[in-house]
Scaffold this active site. Structure first.
Site, mmCIF file in Angstrom:
data_model
loop_
_atom_site.group_PDB
_atom_site.id
_atom_site.type_symbol
_atom_site.label_atom_id
_atom_site.label_comp_id
_atom_site.label_asym_id
_atom_site.label_seq_id
_atom_site.Cartn_x
_atom_site.Cartn_y
_atom_site.Cartn_z
ATOM 1 N N ASP A 59 1.143 -1.250 0.413
ATOM 2 C CA ASP A 59 0.337 0.043 0.330
ATOM 3 C C ASP A 59 0.971 1.496 -0.015
ATOM 4 O O ASP A 59 1.687 1.371 0.693
ATOM 5 C CB ASP A 59 -0.564 0.183 1.431
ATOM 6 C CG ASP A 59 -1.502 1.057 0.973
ATOM 7 O OD1 ASP A 59 -2.345 1.472 0.700
ATOM 8 O OD2 ASP A 59 -2.003 1.597 2.265
ATOM 9 N N THR A 92 -3.179 5.322 -3.801
ATOM 10 C CA THR A 92 -2.031 5.944 -3.646
ATOM 11 C C THR A 92 -0.414 6.089 -4.228
ATOM 12 O O THR A 92 0.707 6.978 -3.907
ATOM 13 C CB THR A 92 -1.661 5.397 -1.736
ATOM 14 O OG1 THR A 92 -1.268 4.207 -2.024
ATOM 15 C CG2 THR A 92 -2.541 6.157 -0.608
ATOM 16 N N THR A 93 -0.280 4.745 -4.484
ATOM 17 C CA THR A 93 0.468 4.650 -5.435
ATOM 18 C C THR A 93 0.969 5.080 -6.631
ATOM 19 O O THR A 93 1.202 5.686 -7.388
ATOM 20 C CB THR A 93 0.840 2.803 -5.582
ATOM 21 O OG1 THR A 93 1.236 1.775 -4.081
ATOM 22 C CG2 THR A 93 2.139 2.882 -6.314
ATOM 23 N N ASP A 389 -9.126 -0.355 2.491
ATOM 24 C CA ASP A 389 -9.019 0.182 1.284
ATOM 25 C C ASP A 389 -10.072 0.076 0.450
ATOM 26 O O ASP A 389 -11.031 0.835 0.008
ATOM 27 C CB ASP A 389 -7.819 -0.039 0.185
ATOM 28 C CG ASP A 389 -6.592 0.664 1.293
ATOM 29 O OD1 ASP A 389 -6.395 1.830 2.169
ATOM 30 O OD2 ASP A 389 -5.230 0.217 -0.181
#
Length: 558
Positions: A59, A92-93, A389
């Site tokens: 994550d 997020t990445t 998530d």
């Protein structure tokens, strides 16, 4: 001779101009290269070892937090990953990768002497155009029946989970997540979904409780004699100790007759018995308290067929309160029926080597608990982050019910659209918007690299498909399972449009901030000031010690 003007403290490090800007860009690119390989269903995991223990995760936000970055410019990437995590939960990445790629594309222009403000202006224009385009391409899932909506939401949750450690069981968990979110009200808080972790068993042993479940708390003698199952019990929630306590205040009692001592002891016992009696008279069959319920209380309730648990965690108590309609009481005086909660069924059940108290059929209903099973601790921790998530994504998709094709399809379409638009612009910004368009291709390229496919080959196929005048290629993205390309929308690789919009705007903002910095100043901490602070602190301690010694035990009280 001109007198020298000293503005800054001695030892202040000042770096300015093109060199420090390129240094900042390089720092950001170095951070991006750390999380680059975690993108997508075939992304690798990172093992981060620090003084708190070992974390295995892919994550983006978790890794960025654990990296403990000290470079001031690179910290901006940590902030956008955190904001993406708290705002939409997933991507997020993606957001870190995009920001790094925008900077990578801007770097040659900066080296050639282009003013950063021109690049920033072009990037902002490009961001506005792509956000507008995402909204046009988004497909609404509004107006469908609840069953249809659930199956669509499961697709969104499965897309999010596919890139996580629990990707192998994504369909199982996607259904669980959607059921958990559906059991909540539309405006309910995220902490109304509890995630409890129990080591042992397989992932498939995880289950969803439509109500509240929490681990059995520390218990005293007499606990085993209490009933462990109830139908339609009344529930009393307390925030006080039901324990024999000596007076907290340093009260001093002087007795003239030793026989009076017993009356004081009896008074203490009477107080606790009175409290326990009032709990029983309220009609409650389950008594939960945030503070301790001692051995006397436990035995007293056991004799009267009442279940009790002390030291219940604050969040669990709040979830029981909202689910059963009970109010947390700070006193047992005047416990009226309105403050008691109720549920259809309560039981204490064995899960692995833990015992769980489970409340189901709650009238308030707006809470759910997911009990996670798995082998290693790190694995369960990562599964919890993955589910967090997915829960965030499903909640977002419920509120903003627009989805776009995932798997790099939307990124390729936006890239094509920007390249086309750039041709209509005269001037330097044509180059900058073209480089923004090229940067967007990093998502499908990285998906290919992480899956071990030939990125150049796949991207060429995608470009050709997206360039078709009919527009039928707009939904084509990377086929992760077989290599090559596929219509990702019809194969249910979906993501909420809000994730993409948030990622694009946050990444553009971050790139703009880094580009707009023309001077970095590091102030040294004054060693003298530090020394004084330490000296002052030590002196304070010494004085405190002297004061403590003076009023010690041996002194006679006046």
């Amino acid at each position: 001779m001109q007198p020298q003007i000293i503005l800054l403290k001695e030892g202040t490090d000042v770096s300015q101009g093109k060199a420090q800007l390129i240094s900042n860009i390089n720092a950001c690119i170095a951070v991006v290269d750390v999380v680059r390989s975690t993108l997508g269903p075939r992304g690798m995991d990172k093992l981060v070892h620090d003084d708190k223990g070992t974390t295995i995760s892919n994550d983006g936000a978790t890794i960025m937090k654990l990296l403990d970055i000290v470079h001031p410019a690179a910290k901006i990437l940590v902030d956008i990953a955190k904001s993406q995590d708290s705002e939409v939960g997933d991507g997020t990445t993606t957001v870190v990768l995009l920001a790094g790629e925008f900077l990578r594309e801007a770097k040659p222009f900066v080296e050639d002497g282009v003013h950063p403000q021109l690049i920033i202006r072009a990037f902002r224009t490009a961001a506005e155009l792509v956000v507008k385009k995402v909204k046009e391409l988004a497909v609404s899932i509004e107006g469908k029946s609840m069953d249809e909506k659930k199956s669509l939401l499961e697709k969104c949750a499965a897309t999010t989970l596919s890139s996580k450690l629990v990707g192998g069981e994504k369909d199982f968990f996607a259904k669980m997540v959607v059921d958990a979110v559906a059991s909540l009200g539309p405006d309910s808080r995220l902490n109304m979904i509890g995630i409890k972790k129990v080591q042992g068993g397989t992932m498939r042993d995880s289950f969803l409780v439509n109500g509240v479940a929490f681990k059995k708390t520390f218990s005293y003698a007499g606990f085993e004699q209490q009933p462990k199952k109830f139908d339609n019990p009344k529930i009393l929630l307390l925030n006080l100790e039901l324990e024999l306590k000596s007076e907290k205040e340093n009260a001093e009692v002087r007795l003239s007759d030793p026989t009076q001592y017993q009356t004081i002891v009896d008074a203490e016992w009477n107080i606790i018995y009175e409290k326990l009696d009032k709990c029983v008279k309220s009609g409650a069959k389950i008594v939960l308290s945030r503070l301790a319920i001692g051995d006397l209380g436990t035995q007293y309730f056991a004799d009267r067929d009442i279940f009790c648990a002390g030291r219940v965690m604050e969040e669990d108590l709040q979830r029981v309160a909202s689910a059963t309609g009970a109010s947390v009481q700070t006193t047992v005086n005047n416990v009226i029926p309105d403050v008691l909660g109720q549920c259809e069924f309560f039981e204490e059940r064995q899960v692995g080597n833990e015992r769980f108290n489970i409340f189901t059929g709650c009238p308030g209903g707006e809470t759910a608990t997911i009990v996670l099973r798995g082998g290693a601790d790190q694995f369960i921790e990562e599964a919890e982050r993955s589910l967090h998530d997915a829960i965030m994504i499903v909640r977002r998709a419920l509120k903003n019910s627009n989805v776009v094709a995932g798997g790099g399809a939307i990124d390729m379409e936006l890239s094509r659209y920007l390249r086309q638009h750039a041709r209509t612009i005269a001037g330097k910004s044509q180059l900058f918007i073209n480089s923004y368009a090229k940067a967007l291709e990093v998502i499908p390229r990285q998906l290919c690299d992480n899956a071990g496919f030939d990125a150049t080959d796949v991207l060429n196929k995608l470009r050709q498909k997206h360039a078709l005048a009919s527009g039928e290629g707009a939904l084509y993205g990377v086929d992760i399972n077989n290599g090559g390309i596929i219509d990702t929308f019809s194969s249910f690789v979906w993501e909420p449009s809000v994730v993409k919009i948030n990622a694009l705007t946050a990444a553009t903002e971050a790139a703009s901030i880094v580009l707009s910095v023309d001077e970095t100043i590091k102030n040294p901490k004054s060693e003298a000031a530090q020394g004084e602070a330490m000296g002052g602190r030590g002196m304070g301690r010494g004085m405190g010690g002297m004061r403590g010694g003076r009023g010690g035990r041996g002194m006679r009280r006046r």
